[in-house]
Design an enzyme around this catalytic site. Structure first.
Site, PDB file in Angstrom:
ATOM      1  N   ASP A  68       0.860  -1.176   0.000  1.00  0.00           N
ATOM      2  CA  ASP A  68       0.000   0.000   0.000  1.00  0.00           C
ATOM      3  C   ASP A  68       0.902   1.233   0.000  1.00  0.00           C
ATOM      4  O   ASP A  68       2.096   1.136   0.282  1.00  0.00           O
ATOM      5  CB  ASP A  68      -0.976  -0.011   1.183  1.00  0.00           C
ATOM      6  CG  ASP A  68      -0.368  -0.627   2.430  1.00  0.00           C
ATOM      7  OD1 ASP A  68       0.878  -0.705   2.517  1.00  0.00           O
ATOM      8  OD2 ASP A  68      -1.122  -1.025   3.334  1.00  0.00           O
ATOM      9  N   GLU A 113      -5.974   3.155   3.605  1.00  0.00           N
ATOM     10  CA  GLU A 113      -6.525   3.674   4.864  1.00  0.00           C
ATOM     11  C   GLU A 113      -8.018   3.966   4.787  1.00  0.00           C
ATOM     12  O   GLU A 113      -8.703   3.970   5.785  1.00  0.00           O
ATOM     13  CB  GLU A 113      -5.778   4.947   5.297  1.00  0.00           C
ATOM     14  CG  GLU A 113      -4.312   4.724   5.631  1.00  0.00           C
ATOM     15  CD  GLU A 113      -4.095   3.866   6.876  1.00  0.00           C
ATOM     16  OE1 GLU A 113      -5.080   3.562   7.576  1.00  0.00           O
ATOM     17  OE2 GLU A 113      -2.943   3.486   7.126  1.00  0.00           O
TER      18      GLU A 113
END
Ligand code: ZN
Length: 433
Positions: free
Chosen positions: A90, A160
């Site tokens: 990520d 997130e």
């Protein structure tokens, strides 16, 4: 006997080779990590980060696709016949003001999608994930004589906010690229020592759903309750009764959470409002549990309103939002294989059993498509053993993920990550295994 001996020798040599190359690539990865740490970008805004990840892949000879759904970067490296292994990192950081005191601490600020300015920090370790990912790919390319297959890698945006994986999947990740036989990812874990990893077979991260309940009433003057039906009282009952879903209706061996995180209604002390709104987060590990939770939410909300005398057409509206994150469930067979490969490289004493967590991670989505790809998320220990020992003496625990004080032991964590991920990928794609 001889063949077995040869296999063991070559396997021990390979392990040594991976260790050496990983140690060498750690220097590069650590420098990259410092750069990324100083230049964090918020979800949906990973523009320079994505550019950097794409250039890292290009340098290594990957076929690179940028903007594959938002800022997602996809890389493909074909190295002969064999399985396709997917490795994901990520890229996004958080609106947190760094207070670690690192000499490469972030002082960046950014304006989020709603127009407010925030300090930005890699407070969830995605800088380490990217550095390990890059270091692993560099190691794998350097050792490409030792494995055969295809690497499908993705640097994913917006973890997130649980946005990036969906975008890549909807863009056709598993239609436009070869379907992986396994998908792997790391997440750092400050509660575990650097040098160790945490492996879980089965559930790792919970599924997340968000619910909104609108409770209707009959508004009026606060001094004439008899002429109104008070939605504040109905909402209060609902909040209390919802607590019995997990405690009374769900199997005690099945983890679940129902949290009412926000409740809003009314404007003045002397006015009974027309409606009250509740917002909830729901956490679960199985479809059966979440379906049960949702049907109970509806039943309990309706019953509280009926009890107060609300007509059938004005019962509470329960909406489950579209945005959701399925649980991350590590494939049992894959997790067992990874345990063997990881033990070869860091020793079984450095592989820890970790309990599942009720937080969400959108990596799970890659395992929830129709392709049913076996996935495995590995915890990467990130606090130095000295720090953990010092804190333990004082009865304290390390700064958690998302903390402005998150204090990773960068170099050891990165090196361990590169070793383990490389060993796993080669293990899954090893010639003559
Ligand atoms: Zn994270």
């Amino acid at each position: 006997m001889t063949a077995m001996f040869l296999y063991l020798t070559s396997s021990a040599q390979l392990t040594e080779k991976i260790k050496q190359e990983a140690a060498f690539q750690t220097k590069y990865a650590f420098e990259l990590c410092k750069h990324l740490h100083q230049n964090p970008e918020l979800s949906y805004q990973e523009f320079s980060t994505a550019k950097r990840m794409a250039s890292e892949l290009e340098q290594l000879g990957f076929q690179v696709t940028t903007n594959f759904g938002g800022n997602n970067v996809v890389g493909l490296f074909r190295n002969g016949e064999g399985p396709v292994v997917m490795i994901r990192t990520d890229m996004d950081a958080l609106p947190v003001e760094e207070k670690t005191g690192f000499d490469f601490a972030s002082i960046k600020r950014a304006i989020n999608t709603e127009g407010s300015e925030f300090p930005v920090m890699h407070a969830c370790g995605h800088d380490i994930h990217m550095s390990v990912w890059t270091g692993t790919l560099r190691t794998l390319v350097a050792l490409k004589e030792r494995w055969s297959g295809t690497l499908l890698v993705i640097a994913q945006e917006s973890e997130e906010v649980s946005g990036g994986a969906n975008k890549a999947i909807n863009e056709g990740l598993f239609q436009k690229f070869p379907i992986p036989a396994a998908a792997l990812a790391f997440h750092i874990n400050p509660e575990l020592s650097s040098g160790t990893i945490g492996l879980v077979e089965g559930p790792v991260f919970a599924g997340v759903k968000t619910a909104e309940i609108t409770v209707y009433g009959k508004g009026g003057h606060g001094a004439y309750p008899e002429k109104s039906i008070d939605p504040v009282v109905i909402a209060a009952r609902i909040v209390i009764d919802l607590q019995t879903i997990v405690s009374r209706e769900i199997d005690p061996f099945e983890p679940a959470v129902v949290t009412v995180g926000s409740i809003h209604g009314g404007t003045r002390p002397n006015i009974i409002p027309d409606e009250v709104k509740l917002e909830l987060t729901l956490r679960y590990f199985s479809d059966e549990t979440i379906n049960k939770i949702i049907s109970s939410l509806k039943r309990i909300s309706a019953a509280a309103a009926q009890m107060a005398g609300m007509p059938e057409d004005k019962l509470p509206k329960v909406v489950i939002l579209e945005v959701d994150t399925p649980p991350v469930i590590n494939d049992m067979k894959l997790a067992k294989q990874l345990e063997i490969f990881s033990a070869d490289i860091i020793g079984s004493e450095n592989i820890l059993r970790v309990k599942p967590a009720m937080v969400g991670e959108d990596f799970g989505k890659y395992g929830y498509t129709t392709e049913k790809i076996p996935t495995s998320l590995i915890w990467l220990g990130s606090s130095s053993p000295e720090l953990l020992a010092r804190l333990k003496e004082k009865g304290q625990t390390p700064a958690p993920l998302h903390s402005p004080y998150l204090f990773p032991d960068f170099e050891v964590t990165i090196e361990t990550g590169i070793k383990v991920m490389t060993a796993n990928a080669i293990g899954l794609m090893q010639k003559n295994r």
